[in-house]
Write a protein that holds these residues in place. Sequence first.
Motif, mmCIF file in Angstrom:
data_model
loop_
_atom_site.group_PDB
_atom_site.id
_atom_site.type_symbol
_atom_site.label_atom_id
_atom_site.label_comp_id
_atom_site.label_asym_id
_atom_site.label_seq_id
_atom_site.Cartn_x
_atom_site.Cartn_y
_atom_site.Cartn_z
ATOM 1 N N GLN A 4 0.849 -1.192 0.000
ATOM 2 C CA GLN A 4 0.000 0.000 0.000
ATOM 3 C C GLN A 4 0.883 1.239 0.000
ATOM 4 O O GLN A 4 1.655 1.449 0.918
ATOM 5 C CB GLN A 4 -0.917 -0.003 1.234
ATOM 6 N N PRO A 5 0.775 2.061 -1.044
ATOM 7 C CA PRO A 5 1.619 3.257 -1.108
ATOM 8 C C PRO A 5 1.264 4.262 -0.018
ATOM 9 O O PRO A 5 0.113 4.375 0.378
ATOM 10 C CB PRO A 5 1.329 3.820 -2.495
ATOM 11 N N ASP A 6 2.281 4.951 0.460
ATOM 12 C CA ASP A 6 2.109 5.967 1.493
ATOM 13 C C ASP A 6 1.749 7.290 0.810
ATOM 14 O O ASP A 6 2.592 8.146 0.607
ATOM 15 C CB ASP A 6 3.412 6.094 2.289
ATOM 16 N N LEU A 7 0.496 7.396 0.392
ATOM 17 C CA LEU A 7 0.027 8.577 -0.311
ATOM 18 C C LEU A 7 -1.440 8.782 0.010
ATOM 19 O O LEU A 7 -2.242 7.869 -0.154
ATOM 20 C CB LEU A 7 0.211 8.392 -1.827
ATOM 21 N N HIS A 47 8.359 9.240 -4.269
ATOM 22 C CA HIS A 47 8.405 7.779 -4.176
ATOM 23 C C HIS A 47 9.580 7.171 -4.939
ATOM 24 O O HIS A 47 9.707 5.941 -4.997
ATOM 25 C CB HIS A 47 7.068 7.190 -4.639
ATOM 26 N N LEU A 68 -5.601 10.528 -6.898
ATOM 27 C CA LEU A 68 -5.205 9.655 -5.799
ATOM 28 C C LEU A 68 -5.411 8.186 -6.170
ATOM 29 O O LEU A 68 -4.518 7.359 -5.964
ATOM 30 C CB LEU A 68 -5.992 10.016 -4.534
ATOM 31 N N ARG A 72 -2.209 5.734 -6.596
ATOM 32 C CA ARG A 72 -2.079 4.583 -5.679
ATOM 33 C C ARG A 72 -1.975 3.282 -6.453
ATOM 34 O O ARG A 72 -1.161 2.422 -6.126
ATOM 35 C CB ARG A 72 -3.263 4.531 -4.717
ATOM 36 N N THR A 73 -2.795 3.137 -7.488
ATOM 37 C CA THR A 73 -2.741 1.927 -8.309
ATOM 38 C C THR A 73 -1.384 1.804 -8.982
ATOM 39 O O THR A 73 -0.760 0.742 -8.961
ATOM 40 C CB THR A 73 -3.869 1.942 -9.360
ATOM 41 N N THR A 76 1.361 0.942 -6.476
ATOM 42 C CA THR A 76 1.252 -0.438 -6.006
ATOM 43 C C THR A 76 1.771 -1.404 -7.064
ATOM 44 O O THR A 76 2.534 -2.316 -6.773
ATOM 45 C CB THR A 76 -0.212 -0.781 -5.649
#
Length: 81
Positions: A4-7, A47, A68, A72-73, A76
């Motif tokens: 899970q990205p930290d965003l 990132h 977002l 995120r996708t 990941t």
Amino acid sequence: MAGQPDLGRADLVTMLAELTGKPATEVPDRIGSMELAWLVHLVEQRHERRLDLSDDQLAGIRTVDDALAVFRTALTVTADG
């Protein structure tokens, strides 16, 4: 938080506030092409990886929430692959 990205939404709004010089509370939800390019650049820097976004993904980003979800996708997929 593996995979899970930290965003978060607040991160993107803060980045847009930096671009516009406005307080985060005054950043509009709609994103234009300049704002989108700025966000992609900053997310890639933060990132330390390139986001491989398709034209369809980019065209579908019209709001902060759209961005977002796409970022995120992409983060990941990049992290897993």
